[in-house]
Scaffold this active site. Sequence first.
Site, PDB file in Angstrom:
ATOM      1  N   LYS A 115     116.965  86.853  22.321  1.00  0.00           N
ATOM      2  CA  LYS A 115     117.727  87.283  21.153  1.00  0.00           C
ATOM      3  C   LYS A 115     116.833  87.486  19.937  1.00  0.00           C
ATOM      4  O   LYS A 115     117.074  88.371  19.123  1.00  0.00           O
ATOM      5  CB  LYS A 115     118.835  86.279  20.838  1.00  0.00           C
ATOM      6  CG  LYS A 115     119.967  86.325  21.843  1.00  0.00           C
ATOM      7  CD  LYS A 115     121.229  85.693  21.291  1.00  0.00           C
ATOM      8  CE  LYS A 115     122.346  85.779  22.319  1.00  0.00           C
ATOM      9  NZ  LYS A 115     123.533  85.001  21.934  1.00  0.00           N
ATOM     10  N   LYS A 197     123.363  93.949  35.147  1.00  0.00           N
ATOM     11  CA  LYS A 197     124.649  93.269  35.083  1.00  0.00           C
ATOM     12  C   LYS A 197     125.660  94.138  34.319  1.00  0.00           C
ATOM     13  O   LYS A 197     125.286  94.799  33.349  1.00  0.00           O
ATOM     14  CB  LYS A 197     124.420  91.951  34.326  1.00  0.00           C
ATOM     15  CG  LYS A 197     125.509  90.935  34.477  1.00  0.00           C
ATOM     16  CD  LYS A 197     125.061  89.610  33.861  1.00  0.00           C
ATOM     17  CE  LYS A 197     126.247  88.923  33.215  1.00  0.00           C
ATOM     18  NZ  LYS A 197     125.895  87.711  32.496  1.00  0.00           N
ATOM     19  N   LYS A 200     129.148  93.909  28.314  1.00  0.00           N
ATOM     20  CA  LYS A 200     130.015  94.308  27.208  1.00  0.00           C
ATOM     21  C   LYS A 200     129.311  95.324  26.314  1.00  0.00           C
ATOM     22  O   LYS A 200     129.948  96.080  25.607  1.00  0.00           O
ATOM     23  CB  LYS A 200     130.351  93.118  26.304  1.00  0.00           C
ATOM     24  CG  LYS A 200     130.861  91.894  27.023  1.00  0.00           C
ATOM     25  CD  LYS A 200     131.339  90.852  26.010  1.00  0.00           C
ATOM     26  CE  LYS A 200     130.679  89.499  26.230  1.00  0.00           C
ATOM     27  NZ  LYS A 200     131.274  88.412  25.491  1.00  0.00           N
TER      28      LYS A 200
END
Length: 334
Positions: A115, A197, A200
């Site tokens: 992040k 994956k 979102k």
Amino acid sequence: MLDGKKTLFSGMQATGNLTLGNYLGALKNWVSIADEYQTFYSVVDMHSITVRQDPAELRKRARTLLTLYIAAGLDPEKNCIYYQSHVSGHAELAWILNCFTYMGELSRMTQFKDKAAKHADNINAGLFTYPVLMAADILLYQADVVPVGIDQKQHLEITRDIAMRFNSVYGDVFTIPEVYIGKSGAKIMSLQDPSKKMSKSDENPNGSIYLMDDPDTIIRKCKRAVTDSEAVVRYREEQPGIKNLIDIYCACLDKIPAEAEREFDGKGYGEFKAAVGEAVVSVLKPLQDRFADLTKNKDYLDSVIKNNAEKAAYFSNKTLRKVQKKVGFPERIR
Ligand code: TRP
């Protein structure tokens, strides 16, 4: 142990539109094990502000997520479904645990490194201590088990380390939680790139099925899913697109891959993809209908939010008061 049941805690962030991957990989699992435990399912909105959020959007998404927990089948009378930010104990315990967590161990967290790289302009202290808030979430309720995806395993390990460290100084204050990784096979990949994956935040909306996609969209996305030229429905690594579709099909209908292989033996991809689309619709349509009903019932949802926040506060305060006493904070005068 409450009512003879072990305690379960888990949480999800209200960022982005939830996908079929989130549902099959997490929510569905939560529902299937809920009856065996005393459960706390939180919408972890405090974690969300470690990256910049639009306030109105965050509020809206948090409510949507909480509603989805219920629509997915978690009875809010039996499961404590609540917003993390409504229970001040999370922040209070997190502060104390910060003082029992080392910079070195936090800087080894792979999610922090990822992040920090992604949000290089905003590497704030909250992003760094994110795992400590997560430890507080779990330890506040003396959780025995914590169902999470494999990507959160490291955060569970640091939670256990912090709890054991605290216990070694002050005695048995915290239950040491066990991680509960859901059944494999439920890891759903992108329909457009089966090596990634389903996410979102995918830029390609055809890669993900969103929980709120209407039936036509779901069926169209399944039809367009990337496959291969083998022309056989087989569950194997060499056919990652087909393997992913089999996983989706099986997770929706509670079947095993061998059954799907048998069913579609000698059949074409067109027919198989159509069946996958129908399977997804059969799971998502009822969820969407319940969601729509719940959304209409504002008073009911508000009462769930209020009552469960009170319930969570009650349980978390028991742990918090004990911890405050242990570390030497002065007693409250009543
Ligand atoms: N970090 C978790 C995630 O991104 C969400 C989370 C926050 C959580 N607190 C938790 C999960 C406590 C389990 C238990 O998926």
